[in-house]
Write an enzyme that holds these catalytic residues in place. Structure first.
Site, PDB file in Angstrom:
ATOM      1  N   HIS A   1       0.819  -1.206   0.000  1.00  0.00           N
ATOM      2  CA  HIS A   1       0.000   0.000   0.000  1.00  0.00           C
ATOM      3  C   HIS A   1       0.856   1.261   0.000  1.00  0.00           C
ATOM      4  O   HIS A   1       0.481   2.264  -0.623  1.00  0.00           O
ATOM      5  CB  HIS A   1      -0.955  -0.001   1.187  1.00  0.00           C
ATOM      6  CG  HIS A   1      -2.129  -0.897   0.993  1.00  0.00           C
ATOM      7  ND1 HIS A   1      -2.923  -1.323   2.038  1.00  0.00           N
ATOM      8  CD2 HIS A   1      -2.641  -1.482  -0.121  1.00  0.00           C
ATOM      9  CE1 HIS A   1      -3.882  -2.107   1.568  1.00  0.00           C
ATOM     10  NE2 HIS A   1      -3.722  -2.228   0.266  1.00  0.00           N
TER      11      HIS A   1
ATOM     12  N   HIS B   1      -4.745  -6.092 -10.974  1.00  0.00           N
ATOM     13  CA  HIS B   1      -3.394  -5.644 -10.648  1.00  0.00           C
ATOM     14  C   HIS B   1      -2.388  -6.079 -11.710  1.00  0.00           C
ATOM     15  O   HIS B   1      -1.548  -5.290 -12.156  1.00  0.00           O
ATOM     16  CB  HIS B   1      -2.966  -6.192  -9.288  1.00  0.00           C
ATOM     17  CG  HIS B   1      -3.565  -5.481  -8.127  1.00  0.00           C
ATOM     18  ND1 HIS B   1      -3.200  -4.209  -7.751  1.00  0.00           N
ATOM     19  CD2 HIS B   1      -4.516  -5.863  -7.230  1.00  0.00           C
ATOM     20  CE1 HIS B   1      -3.882  -3.833  -6.681  1.00  0.00           C
ATOM     21  NE2 HIS B   1      -4.690  -4.817  -6.350  1.00  0.00           N
TER      22      HIS B   1
END
Length: 417
Positions: free
Chosen positions: A254, A389
């Site tokens: 993140h 992703h």
């Protein structure tokens, strides 16, 4: 430099060819996602639909986004797949009684309880992308998704989004979190690019300012979990450290993903170089470098660990495919923006690891979870749920750092409207 090494180096013909081949392989892999009602099946390791699994709103939204990218790349069958996912988002995943979107539905078609910001952010992203491809119903879906988000999740006074309601939108949970806000930034930037509404870009900037403030006070390790007053809860889920959405500690992936989104926001908000823009790029660099320095090869084996404690020591050593994907994206983006060789060197390192450990050459797509020894593990992410992703990691390195990927593909390839 050998031909194989050239394959990993940014801006070589060999690297472009390597990424193009992965793009096509991934798009072919996902064709089995639509259920009869349009919601997305999880995909098994071989790409076949996992019909016994919950069909989730965020996964469906991601697949709409993915095949919008496929649409602009000319991938055959993309339009029908976009339309299937839109059918699910406008139909069985939508709560016609209480408004908004269920988190998912079970194999029998029964909705899961609650309303989560994370899923709603992805509906905005999906609808924004599908609008660019000119798909029927996408504009209405985007209008509706933004209206629901504004009414129930966005807090104008705080400049942040809430996380979880009950199904009827009558009781708001006390938990506040950055995962939903991170994907809100992605969605708001996409909506701003599609609708040319700068209020959404400004809103993304308000979230970013708060995240940078928290990270800067915490050695650039981002606190993920908060109380209702937005006070960091650094011990959250210490007893459940590998939670797929609320893990304990810092999540290097993140930190890396925020770095890219901050860079995108800064590049789009400040077209000219200046002190303010440089300040945001510097924050992005600090987030990325802290995350990679903490997470990469942290236990004597290549790969990025899932989580660390607040001193940067690994807690969950598993390697998640999405973390690698974001590392590929962000290293390329930071190289484009700064020209610093560290980032192009990191990019080559990540591509080599992907090629040697994470690509599934037998069944297709990427392994979604490996253990600390880079052996297949399926405790958090069994199968290969979606392509979001991985596919973006084959595209973002060669597209504009300041524009949402679907918008940039439309700018380059046309199509839609």
């Amino acid at each position: 430099m050998s031909e194989n090494q050239m394959k990993y180096r940014l801006d070589t013909d060999e690297n472009r060819a390597f990424l193009r081949s992965m793009t096509e392989d991934l798009l072919r892999f996902g064709h089995g996602f639509p259920s009869p009602g349009g919601s997305s099946y999880y995909l098994r390791s071989d790409g076949s639909p996992w019909k016994e699994h919950v069909r989730e709103t965020y996964v469906t939204s991601r697949m709409v986004h993915v095949y919008t990218l496929g649409h602009f790349l000319g991938h055959e069958g993309s339009d029908a797949l976009i339309d299937a996912g839109l059918k699910g988002l406008s139909g069985e995943l939508h709560d016609d009684k209480n408004d908004g979107w269920y988190p998912g539905i079970d194999p029998a078609g029964n909705p899961q309880s609650g309303k989560v910001c994370y899923a709603h952010a992805f509906v905005i992203l999906a609808a924004s992308s599908a609008c660019l491809a000119g798909r029927k119903g996408a504009e209405r879906l985007l209008e509706k998704a933004l209206e629901v988000y504004d009414r129930f999740f966005w807090n104008e006074e705080e400049g942040m989004a809430a996380d979880t309601w009950d199904t009827a939108f009558s009781v708001l949970d006390d938990y506040r979190g950055l995962n939903a806000n991170m994907h809100s930034v992605e969605a708001l930037l996409a909506a701003a690019d599609v609708l040319e509404e700068e209020k959404y870009r400004k809103r993304a900037g308000r979230i970013i300012d708060r995240v940078i403030g928290w990270a800067g006070k915490n050695a650039w390790r981002i606190p993920e979990h908060y109380t209702r007053e937005w006070k960091p809860d650094l011990a959250c889920n210490k007893d459940r450290p590998d939670d797929p959405f609320k893990p304990y500690g810092a999540t290097p992936g993140h930190g890396i993903e925020w770095s890219r989104l901050i860079t995108q926001w800064a590049e789009s908000s400040f077209p000219e170089d200046g002190e303010e823009k440089r300040r945001y790029i510097e924050a992005a660099r600090k987030l990325y470098e802290r995350a990679v320095d903490d997470g990469w090869n942290a236990d004597g084996a290549p790969g990025l660990v899932y989580t660390t404690d607040w001193d940067g020591k690994p807690v969950v050593h598993d390697r998640m495919h999405w973390t690698l994907a974001e590392a590929i994206n962000t290293s390329a983006v930071l190289y484009r923006v700064t020209g610093a060789s560290r980032y192009s060197d990191d990019y080559a390192m990540f591509l080599k690891y992907l090629d040697e450990k994470v690509l599934d050459r037998e069944n297709g797509s990427w392994f979604h979870q490996l253990d600390r020894n880079n052996q297949l593990l399926e405790t958090v992410w069994p199968g290969k749920p979606d392509l979001y992703h991985a596919l973006q990691a084959t595209l973002i390195p060669y597209h504009s750092p300041g524009v949402s990927i679907a918008r940039d593909l439309q700018n380059l390839h046309g199509g839609g409207h």
